[in-house]
Design an enzyme around this catalytic site. Sequence first.
Site, PDB file in Angstrom:
ATOM      1  N   GLU A 163      42.057  37.945  36.028  1.00 27.98           N
ATOM      2  CA  GLU A 163      43.353  37.299  35.851  1.00 27.98           C
ATOM      3  C   GLU A 163      43.579  36.500  37.055  1.00 27.98           C
ATOM      4  O   GLU A 163      44.272  36.486  37.972  1.00 27.98           O
ATOM      5  CB  GLU A 163      44.400  38.060  36.010  1.00 27.98           C
ATOM      6  N   GLU A 351      42.879  44.132  28.583  1.00 27.54           N
ATOM      7  CA  GLU A 351      43.999  44.884  29.045  1.00 27.54           C
ATOM      8  C   GLU A 351      45.135  44.544  27.873  1.00 27.54           C
ATOM      9  O   GLU A 351      45.140  43.527  27.235  1.00 27.54           O
ATOM     10  CB  GLU A 351      44.450  44.517  30.145  1.00 27.54           C
TER      11      GLU A 351
END
Length: 446
Positions: A163, A351
Amino acid sequence: MGFSNDFIWGAATAAYQIEGAYNEDGKGLNIWDVTSAMPGKVAHGENGNVACDHYHRYKEDIKLFKELGIKYYRFSISWTRIIPDGDGEVNPKGIEFYNNLVDELLANGITPLITLFHWDLPYALYLKGAYANPDFPLWFEKYTKIVIDALSDRVHYWITFNEPQCFIGNGFWLGGHAPFLKCDNKTVLRMIHNYLLAHGRAVKYIRENAKSEAKIGIAPIAPVRIPKSDNPADIEIARKDTFSLNDMFFSLAIYSDPIVLGKYPEEAYEVFGDDMVTPAKGDMELISQPIDFYGMNIYYSAADRVDTGYCDNEFTGISRNALGWVIDPAVMYWSPKFMYERYKLPILLTENGMAVNDTVSLDGKVHDPQRIDYMHRYLKEYKRAGDEGVPLMGYLYWSAMDNFEWSLGYDMRFGLIHVDYRDQSRIIKDSGRWYREVIESNGDII
């Protein structure tokens, strides 16, 4: 196609969120260790000093992972546990911990997937300019070398960065995550370019030096715009908006296009003008080293705020998780679809999960039907993408256990395993037992 016979079923965590032992056995400080103490930055003034105490309890936790039935476990390495100041001497105790962790996973029939960087930048490197320092790619390459040399004889799956929209966009532009800064566009763009160069150097080193076959990818946030209808015109609008720079430094293409397509999106030069980076000779070739899969962290769909006070993916009374994030299962269909169309790489859902206000009931169990329903709905949409030809590598639930949720502290619980932070006791939730059935059926019950 759906879920293949070799589909990756697992769960994920990150070092700072679960390990604790923040100053033990030679570990150095990272930016979260230091800046979480700043007043008003983290809920209740909490931090990851102890977290889930996984550093001392990893054997106990791995037994619970085995009981969950997970076949793969994604975790991150703490850079400062390996190199305390980020660029100096190696800490043998740090190498020993991760060697032991990998061995314990393998002994319990669980395949490790390692993320090299999940936000915990060494504080000493932050003081040298962090990602804006032109030496950052070299620092990261050195760190990567140490980890690969130590673990790649047993570890085959590698994710370079988790991320970048969060650790750069939120940490250095919006100011919502450590180190809680708001930098100018030119500085942030230099950070993005150095992150990309660091990724390229890491991939090159892994590819050339791993001691066993390596599968390498990245894991950006990858929510997409959901088409307003199945009309081709609406689908094209959603696709275009998904890869636009509408969200500035949270946009997806600027972090991924250079890696997979070998160039920045043209819009970046239009939006940022003279602030935009001019790559040096050889930069883009280094950045675009071939990778094996595209990882995606997906929780909600992307959207724009409209005049009603809501975003355009919301309506009055829409279902939300405990953080207020919109529950929108269709994102698990459109995200893999749009990403595969653009990048032509197998998709690994690195995720996906739901924060719920979990409690331990009078019967001593944690009943979380909302999380089960969320997982079921999202997995159905993910499977639909696979049925339509998108190559799905796997699904990693976030997270294996409750943990420190960054600036939100410990209130938000995502785990399949409940953690009581007062005494570090663990309880497998109903969702964990349901997920075991999903895995045992290879998703046939979805």
